[in-house]
Design an enzyme around this catalytic site. Sequence first.
Site, PDB file in Angstrom:
ATOM      1  N   HIS A   1      35.489  40.874  35.711  1.00 36.19           N
ATOM      2  CA  HIS A   1      35.841  41.174  37.103  1.00 36.19           C
ATOM      3  C   HIS A   1      37.062  42.071  37.087  1.00 36.19           C
ATOM      4  CE1 HIS A   1      35.951  40.405  41.481  1.00 36.19           C
ATOM      5  NE2 HIS A   1      37.256  40.595  41.318  1.00 36.19           N
ATOM      6  N   CYS A   2      36.926  43.257  37.654  1.00 36.58           N
ATOM      7  CA  CYS A   2      37.999  44.247  37.612  1.00 36.58           C
ATOM      8  C   CYS A   2      38.747  44.249  38.939  1.00 36.58           C
ATOM      9  CB  CYS A   2      37.431  45.641  37.336  1.00 36.58           C
ATOM     10  SG  CYS A   2      38.696  46.935  37.281  1.00 36.58           S
ATOM     11  N   PRO A   3      40.046  43.946  38.939  1.00 33.53           N
ATOM     12  CA  PRO A   3      40.808  43.955  40.204  1.00 33.53           C
ATOM     13  C   PRO A   3      40.995  45.349  40.770  1.00 33.53           C
ATOM     14  CG  PRO A   3      42.273  43.583  38.337  1.00 33.53           C
ATOM     15  CD  PRO A   3      40.877  43.538  37.796  1.00 33.53           C
TER      16      PRO A   3
ATOM     17  N   ASN B   1      38.037  45.884  42.716  1.00 34.48           N
ATOM     18  CA  ASN B   1      37.795  44.701  43.545  1.00 34.48           C
ATOM     19  C   ASN B   1      36.338  44.270  43.459  1.00 34.48           C
ATOM     20  OD1 ASN B   1      38.596  42.618  45.273  1.00 34.48           O
ATOM     21  ND2 ASN B   1      37.984  43.761  47.094  1.00 34.48           N
ATOM     22  N   ASN B   2      35.783  44.332  42.277  1.00 38.50           N
ATOM     23  CA  ASN B   2      34.383  43.971  42.075  1.00 38.50           C
ATOM     24  C   ASN B   2      34.168  43.683  40.596  1.00 38.50           C
ATOM     25  OD1 ASN B   2      31.669  43.527  42.664  1.00 38.50           O
ATOM     26  ND2 ASN B   2      31.522  45.359  43.947  1.00 38.50           N
TER      27      ASN B   2
END
Length: 353
Positions: free
Chosen positions: A69-71, A74-75
């Site tokens: 999950h990549c901040p 945001n997905n």
Amino acid sequence: MLLNWTVMILYNYFSAMFVGPGYVPLGWTPEKSQDCMYLQYCKVCQSYKAPRSHHCRKCNRCVMKMDHHCPWINNCCGYQNHASFTLFLLLAPLGCIHASFIFVMTMYTQLYNRISFGWSSVKIDMSAAKRDPRPIIPFGLSAFAASLFALGLALGTTIAVGMLFIIQMKVILTNKTSIESWIEEKAKDRIQYYQTGETFIFPYDMGSKWKNFKQVFTWSGIPEGDGLDWPVRNGCHQYSLTIEQLKQKADKRVRSVRYRAVEDYSGVCCPVTKGVKTFFTTPCTEEPRIALSKGDLILATRGLKHWMYGEKILDSAVDGGIRERGWFPRKCVEKYQYDSEMDQPVDGEKKNR
């Protein structure tokens, strides 16, 4: 050229953000009912986890071929947007390298035109250039400071994002994800710990870097397959990876230790009242913390010197209730000793006698 870099970077960035990784359909079950025994069941999505899928706590869905999950987008990075995300990681450093070259050459030429060499000193006059032609854009002290700051940002982005690109390409060329690389490492540790003599072979490696590359990058931009069924190498089972995950889950239950909370803990990231070492050694992870009340039971699965990670067993957990998972200070708990025959392990936990 800079406009081209900008357009391509933003296109892949927003594609990775809005296209998304692809989610396992709610209530999904395999076509053959007997295959359910090889899969984990997700209580949140009310469906079985398809091969290579994992449940993301941030997205609250089971993600197909989840990498992480990549901040920044945001997905999640997964099946549908893995190529766009990787292209973004490639194009961003290339654009920053180009920008860095422009910044360096601009500052060099402008400073060279403003330097006066004397017998005993060297002076720099930022008010005006000593030579013609004059720059189209005025270059004063503020412009020099802004250019120097922008150069630092460009070089920092090149190094940081470039390293992420290298990491992503390593897993893509072996047709793995970051999570699957971790599962493979744990499989080796499990086999070595129990001396079972078995050999775990990652089933999705096609044996060729080019074939693995084409599993993610295609001319159409649409990845191969449907995100639920995957081609496997010869000699491997369709559910080889999921079977290994079930073994690791069972092994984690066996090797977990039960603790009882002896101090209250509010669940803050850096607790001030739990000691200086606990405050400064808080785990650098996005995983949550769990609040503890004196007397709570926790099933710890891993830990650091001053912190532990586990599941808080709620009163309704025996009846199939939910559990809270997260980090908590080690000094707040102590090993739980069974006092009577009425204390039974939860979910297959082995009772120590």
